[in-house]
Design a protein around this motif. Structure first.
Motif, PDB file in Angstrom:
ATOM      1  N   ILE A 193       0.844  -1.206   0.000  1.00  0.00           N
ATOM      2  CA  ILE A 193       0.000   0.000   0.000  1.00  0.00           C
ATOM      3  C   ILE A 193       0.875   1.251   0.000  1.00  0.00           C
ATOM      4  CG2 ILE A 193      -1.648   1.324   1.370  1.00  0.00           C
ATOM      5  CD1 ILE A 193      -2.833  -1.347   2.299  1.00  0.00           C
ATOM      6  N   LEU A 194       1.925   1.230   0.800  1.00  0.00           N
ATOM      7  CA  LEU A 194       2.812   2.394   0.866  1.00  0.00           C
ATOM      8  C   LEU A 194       3.570   2.596  -0.448  1.00  0.00           C
ATOM      9  CD1 LEU A 194       4.262   1.901   4.476  1.00  0.00           C
ATOM     10  CD2 LEU A 194       2.619   3.631   3.725  1.00  0.00           C
TER      11      LEU A 194
ATOM     12  N   TRP B 262       1.278   4.133  -3.299  1.00  0.00           N
ATOM     13  CA  TRP B 262       0.447   5.263  -2.887  1.00  0.00           C
ATOM     14  C   TRP B 262       0.110   6.124  -4.102  1.00  0.00           C
ATOM     15  CZ3 TRP B 262      -1.144   5.906   2.155  1.00  0.00           C
ATOM     16  CH2 TRP B 262      -1.865   7.079   2.430  1.00  0.00           C
TER      17      TRP B 262
ATOM     18  N   HIS C 152      -6.553  10.167  -1.504  1.00  0.00           N
ATOM     19  CA  HIS C 152      -5.669  10.021  -0.357  1.00  0.00           C
ATOM     20  C   HIS C 152      -6.429   9.567   0.888  1.00  0.00           C
ATOM     21  CE1 HIS C 152      -2.254  11.747  -2.487  1.00  0.00           C
ATOM     22  NE2 HIS C 152      -3.046  12.745  -2.909  1.00  0.00           N
TER      23      HIS C 152
ATOM     24  N   THR D 224      -7.051   5.798   0.518  1.00  0.00           N
ATOM     25  CA  THR D 224      -5.795   5.056   0.692  1.00  0.00           C
ATOM     26  C   THR D 224      -5.346   5.071   2.151  1.00  0.00           C
ATOM     27  OG1 THR D 224      -5.182   5.762  -1.545  1.00  0.00           O
ATOM     28  CG2 THR D 224      -3.450   4.823  -0.165  1.00  0.00           C
ATOM     29  N   THR D 225      -5.555   6.183   2.828  1.00  0.00           N
ATOM     30  CA  THR D 225      -5.181   6.280   4.240  1.00  0.00           C
ATOM     31  C   THR D 225      -6.024   5.343   5.084  1.00  0.00           C
ATOM     32  OG1 THR D 225      -4.531   8.595   3.919  1.00  0.00           O
ATOM     33  CG2 THR D 225      -4.944   7.856   6.172  1.00  0.00           C
TER      34      THR D 225
ATOM     35  N   LEU E  70      -4.727   1.933   4.634  1.00  0.00           N
ATOM     36  CA  LEU E  70      -3.480   1.736   5.368  1.00  0.00           C
ATOM     37  C   LEU E  70      -3.743   1.540   6.859  1.00  0.00           C
ATOM     38  CD1 LEU E  70      -0.366   1.774   5.454  1.00  0.00           C
ATOM     39  CD2 LEU E  70      -0.494   4.261   5.681  1.00  0.00           C
TER      40      LEU E  70
END
Length: 213
Positions: free
Chosen positions: A20-21, A24, A33, A36-37, A40
């Motif tokens: 995932i990182l 990104w 974002h 995605t955050t 994570l």
């Protein structure tokens, strides 16, 4: 579920989080974002759950008193022993210190660091004391040399003074001797004068011529 399966699950979740990182998404869209955050955060939560389950499994293996001698139990015991012997990086231990807690290894490292700092302070203080002692000793030596010089000068002056006194005494004795000699000569001269006078007075006077009748 065996200990090896717990480890495999934890490694899989770590790999998913790393992916995932690495992937990104870019762009300026805040929604991308945000999603995605959230993904994570969920992946990190799964990692935490996997660590907790792995810890419980290791503790269960170490405290298991059953007489089960199966191959799975023996394999779990070997894996648990290897996990206990793994050296944990100090950076990770620093990250684990939170909420007022203190990891024993970090605490020991802090004690060593403080001991080294205090040892350095003591060494610097010792060096300063040595310099001060050397300075004081040099001052005392210089003072002792000055006292020796003054003592030698006093002895020299005292010897010169004694010589002058002795010379004065010799001169006084010579003068007294001269005075005594002069007095003796004067007495002798007086005695001779008196003797001549007595001799002259004792000689008979010339007879006067007889008078005419």
């Amino acid at each position: 579920m065996s200990l090896q399966e717990h480890l495999h699950t934890l490694l899989t979740r770590l790999s998913d989080t790393s992916e995932i990182l690495q992937k990104w998404p870019g762009g300026d869209d805040p929604s991308i974002h945000t999603r995605t955050t959230e993904k994570l955060i969920e992946s990190i939560k799964r990692i935490i759950d996997g660590i907790k389950s792995l810890e419980e499994k290791v503790n269960h293996v170490s405290t298991d008193t059953s007489t089960d001698q199966s191959s799975d139990s023996g394999e779990d015991e070997d894996i648990a022993n290897k996990l206990r012997q793994i050296a944990v990086p100090l950076d990770l231990l620093d990250m684990m210190d939170f909420a007022g807690g203190l990891n024993p290894d970090c605490f020991a490292r802090g004690l060593i660091k403080e001991a080294l700092r205090q040892m350095g302070n003591l060494q610097r203080r010792k060096a300063s004391m040595k310099m001060l002692a050397a300075t004081i000793q040099n001052g005392l030596d210089a003072r002792e040399r000055q006292l020796e010089i003054l003592k030698a000068l006093d002895e020299k002056l005292a010897s010169q003074g004694n010589g002058s006194v002795n010379r004065n005494n010799d001169n006084s004795e010579t003068l007294e001797s001269d005075l005594e000699k002069s007095k003796d000569n004067q007495d002798q001269s007086t005695c001779e004068t008196n003797k001549r006078k007595r001799d002259e007075s004792e000689q008979p006077s010339e007879e006067e011529p007889p008078s005419k009748r």
